[in-house]
Enzyme design. Structure first.
Site, mmCIF file in Angstrom:
data_model
loop_
_atom_site.group_PDB
_atom_site.id
_atom_site.type_symbol
_atom_site.label_atom_id
_atom_site.label_comp_id
_atom_site.label_asym_id
_atom_site.label_seq_id
_atom_site.Cartn_x
_atom_site.Cartn_y
_atom_site.Cartn_z
ATOM 1 N N LYS A 22 100.644 130.625 31.558
ATOM 2 C CA LYS A 22 99.239 131.039 31.642
ATOM 3 C C LYS A 22 99.115 132.541 31.430
ATOM 4 O O LYS A 22 98.275 133.005 30.663
ATOM 5 C CB LYS A 22 98.668 130.672 33.022
ATOM 6 N N ASN A 23 99.941 133.297 32.135
ATOM 7 C CA ASN A 23 99.756 134.752 32.081
ATOM 8 C C ASN A 23 100.310 135.376 30.799
ATOM 9 O O ASN A 23 100.101 136.562 30.544
ATOM 10 C CB ASN A 23 100.355 135.402 33.334
ATOM 11 N N CYS A 117 88.393 139.945 43.808
ATOM 12 C CA CYS A 117 88.463 138.502 43.978
ATOM 13 C C CYS A 117 89.173 138.219 45.282
ATOM 14 O O CYS A 117 89.417 139.137 46.063
ATOM 15 C CB CYS A 117 89.170 137.860 42.795
ATOM 16 N N ARG A 122 91.101 144.788 43.088
ATOM 17 C CA ARG A 122 91.514 144.734 41.686
ATOM 18 C C ARG A 122 90.727 145.665 40.757
ATOM 19 O O ARG A 122 90.000 145.226 39.869
ATOM 20 C CB ARG A 122 91.488 143.279 41.183
ATOM 21 N N ASP A 305 103.005 136.177 42.722
ATOM 22 C CA ASP A 305 102.459 134.850 42.406
ATOM 23 C C ASP A 305 103.286 133.704 43.007
ATOM 24 O O ASP A 305 102.906 132.536 42.875
ATOM 25 C CB ASP A 305 102.353 134.656 40.882
ATOM 26 N N ARG A 397 92.875 126.052 37.314
ATOM 27 C CA ARG A 397 92.908 127.257 36.468
ATOM 28 C C ARG A 397 94.317 127.524 35.958
ATOM 29 O O ARG A 397 94.481 128.113 34.893
ATOM 30 C CB ARG A 397 92.440 128.471 37.268
HETATM 31 N N1 EPU Z 1 95.564 147.896 39.764
HETATM 32 C C1 EPU Z 1 94.887 149.072 39.933
HETATM 33 N N2 EPU Z 1 94.214 149.594 38.850
HETATM 34 C C2 EPU Z 1 94.207 148.973 37.642
HETATM 35 C C3 EPU Z 1 94.909 147.763 37.480
HETATM 36 C C4 EPU Z 1 95.589 147.244 38.573
HETATM 37 O O1 EPU Z 1 94.871 149.653 41.014
HETATM 38 O O2 EPU Z 1 93.581 149.501 36.714
HETATM 39 C C5 EPU Z 1 96.267 147.316 40.928
HETATM 40 C C6 EPU Z 1 95.658 145.964 41.313
HETATM 41 O O3 EPU Z 1 94.510 146.115 42.120
HETATM 42 C C7 EPU Z 1 96.802 145.300 42.040
HETATM 43 C C8 EPU Z 1 98.026 145.824 41.285
HETATM 44 O O4 EPU Z 1 97.590 146.993 40.581
HETATM 45 O O5 EPU Z 1 96.837 145.717 43.373
HETATM 46 C C9 EPU Z 1 98.628 144.844 40.302
HETATM 47 O O6 EPU Z 1 97.663 144.465 39.349
HETATM 48 P P1 EPU Z 1 98.029 144.088 37.845
HETATM 49 O O7 EPU Z 1 97.113 144.836 36.951
HETATM 50 O O8 EPU Z 1 99.495 144.230 37.649
HETATM 51 O O9 EPU Z 1 97.653 142.555 37.825
HETATM 52 P P2 EPU Z 1 96.741 141.795 36.778
HETATM 53 O O10 EPU Z 1 97.094 142.167 35.407
HETATM 54 O O11 EPU Z 1 95.324 141.878 37.207
HETATM 55 C C10 EPU Z 1 98.449 139.836 36.511
HETATM 56 C C11 EPU Z 1 98.420 138.344 36.646
HETATM 57 C C12 EPU Z 1 98.300 137.976 38.109
HETATM 58 C C13 EPU Z 1 99.513 138.563 38.844
HETATM 59 C C14 EPU Z 1 99.568 140.083 38.627
HETATM 60 C C15 EPU Z 1 100.782 140.739 39.246
HETATM 61 C C16 EPU Z 1 97.393 137.672 34.578
HETATM 62 C C17 EPU Z 1 96.231 137.076 33.875
HETATM 63 N N3 EPU Z 1 97.290 137.810 35.894
HETATM 64 O O12 EPU Z 1 97.214 140.295 37.051
HETATM 65 O O13 EPU Z 1 98.363 136.557 38.162
HETATM 66 O O14 EPU Z 1 99.415 138.297 40.212
HETATM 67 O O15 EPU Z 1 99.573 140.361 37.210
HETATM 68 O O16 EPU Z 1 101.943 140.192 38.765
HETATM 69 O O17 EPU Z 1 98.400 137.994 33.956
HETATM 70 C C18 EPU Z 1 98.056 134.438 39.092
HETATM 71 O O18 EPU Z 1 98.558 133.962 38.056
HETATM 72 O O19 EPU Z 1 97.838 133.733 40.116
HETATM 73 C C19 EPU Z 1 97.713 135.852 39.135
HETATM 74 C C20 EPU Z 1 96.888 136.376 40.025
#
Ligand code: EPU
Length: 417
Positions: A22-23, A117, A122, A305, A397
């Site tokens: 998915k990711n 969320c 986030r 995750d 999802r």
């Molecule tokens: N963060 C910031 N600023 C930003 C972006 C992120 O502070 O601009 C913080 C977030 O708030 C969080 C941390 O950095 O505390 C990690 O966020 P990241 O951006 O790495 O996560 P993401 O890209 O939003 C993806 C996965 C998530 C998974 C995380 C961490 C996808 C679509 N989603 O989210 O997947 O938990 O990386 O590995 O790739 C799931 O599949 O259940 C899921 C939530």
């Protein structure tokens, strides 16, 4: 309202095939916006999140055809609008990943600001900081992020935290920029490598994906490609935990074992027996679980995750386990639901303390997010009596046919519409 009903089902045995990640597919779908030519992508999981991303791509001008089961042909000859509406962004945060490709292809984007969320606030500050460094003007207006650039120009970008989404969004913007972009302290997740491989197969020039420093040399245009998505390491990890928790024997197919090392290491510590083959993994357990401590970290650390599923598993361990969540500030919503099922867990700030040997009983519980839902299914498989899980859409999802896959290995689980 849909419900999943689960009854105690120990010693699950058989084979489960893992779907595409998915990711990995979500950013890859966004990256199809970068080229005018067709992209054929195989092993796309049938998930709600994939449907939402495809709906968004269609709004932006994509032509999408399912040419075989799990294979899509996507062509974006022209981008018809650069606006990603509230209705789609609010359904799925990952839709924000179209910002990088839209800026690269059209020089502007108007995207509804994704909110927090169930797992945390986030923010998107790291994405925006990177886009600014590449020469984009950004304004927030009426809940939308309005971005414009005359030309993206490569730059040095240091990420304060190795955000997966920011790394992906910035790679996609930089790939058609003028000159070289260096992303320092980049996320190293396998999904980043898959995205880079996909873009490179279209003629992109990305070096270092999977390490902390990614170099992207801008190219003028990307051409057509054909790509197979990597297997979902979190789906695989979830079924590995199912085997351990139920005292089962599961062969999990379509995996990349190097992606699973942090999960394998922790499952080994719980006493599960693990056999690794090239693209399969067997997990055998006698159901006796040793307590272990876990700290979630960016890859190659233990994945956030998988934290909820391990909480369900460690609830029946013989002793105290501590889970420390460092990625998201509010990712313990499942603890409350697990408590309803008899799990002895106490949350102290960013740590969860499980005293172990919980005697689980079925209850009415709610999937508060995707992985929380998976944890409740695991708890339901080891609890006495029946567990009824609501808010099933979260589970849909991210887990393709989880009910069918678990039924095939002997689980008493069903969906009630
Ligand atoms: N963060 C910031 N600023 C930003 C972006 C992120 O502070 O601009 C913080 C977030 O708030 C969080 C941390 O950095 O505390 C990690 O966020 P990241 O951006 O790495 O996560 P993401 O890209 O939003 C993806 C996965 C998530 C998974 C995380 C961490 C996808 C679509 N989603 O989210 O997947 O938990 O990386 O590995 O790739 C799931 O599949 O259940 C899921 C939530």
């Amino acid at each position: 309202m849909k419900k999943i009903k689960v009854n105690k089902s120990l010693e699950l045995a058989g084979t489960i095939r893992v779907d595409g990640s998915k990711n990995a597919i979500l950013p890859i779908l966004a990256a199809t916006l970068l080229s005018e030519e067709e992209c054929i992508i195989h092993d796309i999981p049938k998930l709600k999140d994939v449907e939402i991303m495809c709906q968004l791509l269609k709004v932006l001008g994509a032509d999408i055809e399912e040419i075989e089961s799990n294979t899509l042909k996507i062509t974006v000859k022209n981008i018809t609008t650069c606006e990603a509406p509230y209705e789609l962004i609010s359904k799925m945060r990952a839709s924000f990943l179209v910002m990088g490709p839209l800026l690269a292809r059209c020089g502007n984007s108007k995207i509804y600001m994704p909110g927090g969320c169930a797992i945390g606030t986030r923010p998107i500050d790291l994405h925006l900081k990177g886009f600014k460094a590449l020469g984009t003007d950004i304004k927030s207006e009426n809940g939308y992020v309005n971005a414009k650039t005359d030309k993206l120009i490569g730059n040095y970008i240091y990420l304060d935290f190795p955000s997966v989404g920011a790394t992906e969004n910035l790679i996609m913007a930089a790939v058609l920029a003028e000159g070289e972009t260096i992303i320092e302290n980049a996320a190293e997740e396998p999904e980043i490598v898959d995205l880079a491989n996909f873009i490179n197969s279209m003629g992109g020039n990305i070096i270092g994906a999977g390490t902390k420093t990614i170099r992207i040399k801008g190219v003028k245009k990307l051409h057509k490609t054909e790509h197979t998505v990597i297997p979902d390491r979190i789906e695989a990890g979830t079924y590995m935990v199912v085997a351990a928790a139920t005292g089962g024997d599961l062969l999990i197919e379509n995996i990349v074992s190097s992606h699973l090392q942090p999960i394998i290491a922790k499952l080994n510590e719980t006493g599960a027996h693990i056999e690794e083959y090239e693209d399969k993994i067997r997990v055998v357990s006698n159901g006796i679980i040793k307590p272990v401590d876990i700290k979630t970290l960016p890859y190659p650390g233990f994945p956030t995750d998988m934290q909820a599923q391990f909480m369900a598993l460690l609830s029946i361990a013989d002793g105290t386990s501590i889970i420390h969540e460092t990625i998201f500030e509010n990712r313990f919503m499942h603890a409350n639901e697990l408590m309803r099922m008899g799990v002895n867990v106490k949350i102290e700030g960013s740590s969860a303390v499980l005293t172990g040997k919980s005697e689980l009983t079925g209850a009415k519980v709610k999937a508060t997010d995707l992985r929380a839902g998976a944890a409740l299914i695991i708890a339901g498989l080891i609890a006495e009596g029946e567990t009824e899980i609501t808010d099933v859409y979260h589970i849909e999802r991210g887990y393709a046919d989880i009910i069918g896959k678990l039924q095939n290995v002997g689980a008493k689980i069903r969906l009630e519409e």
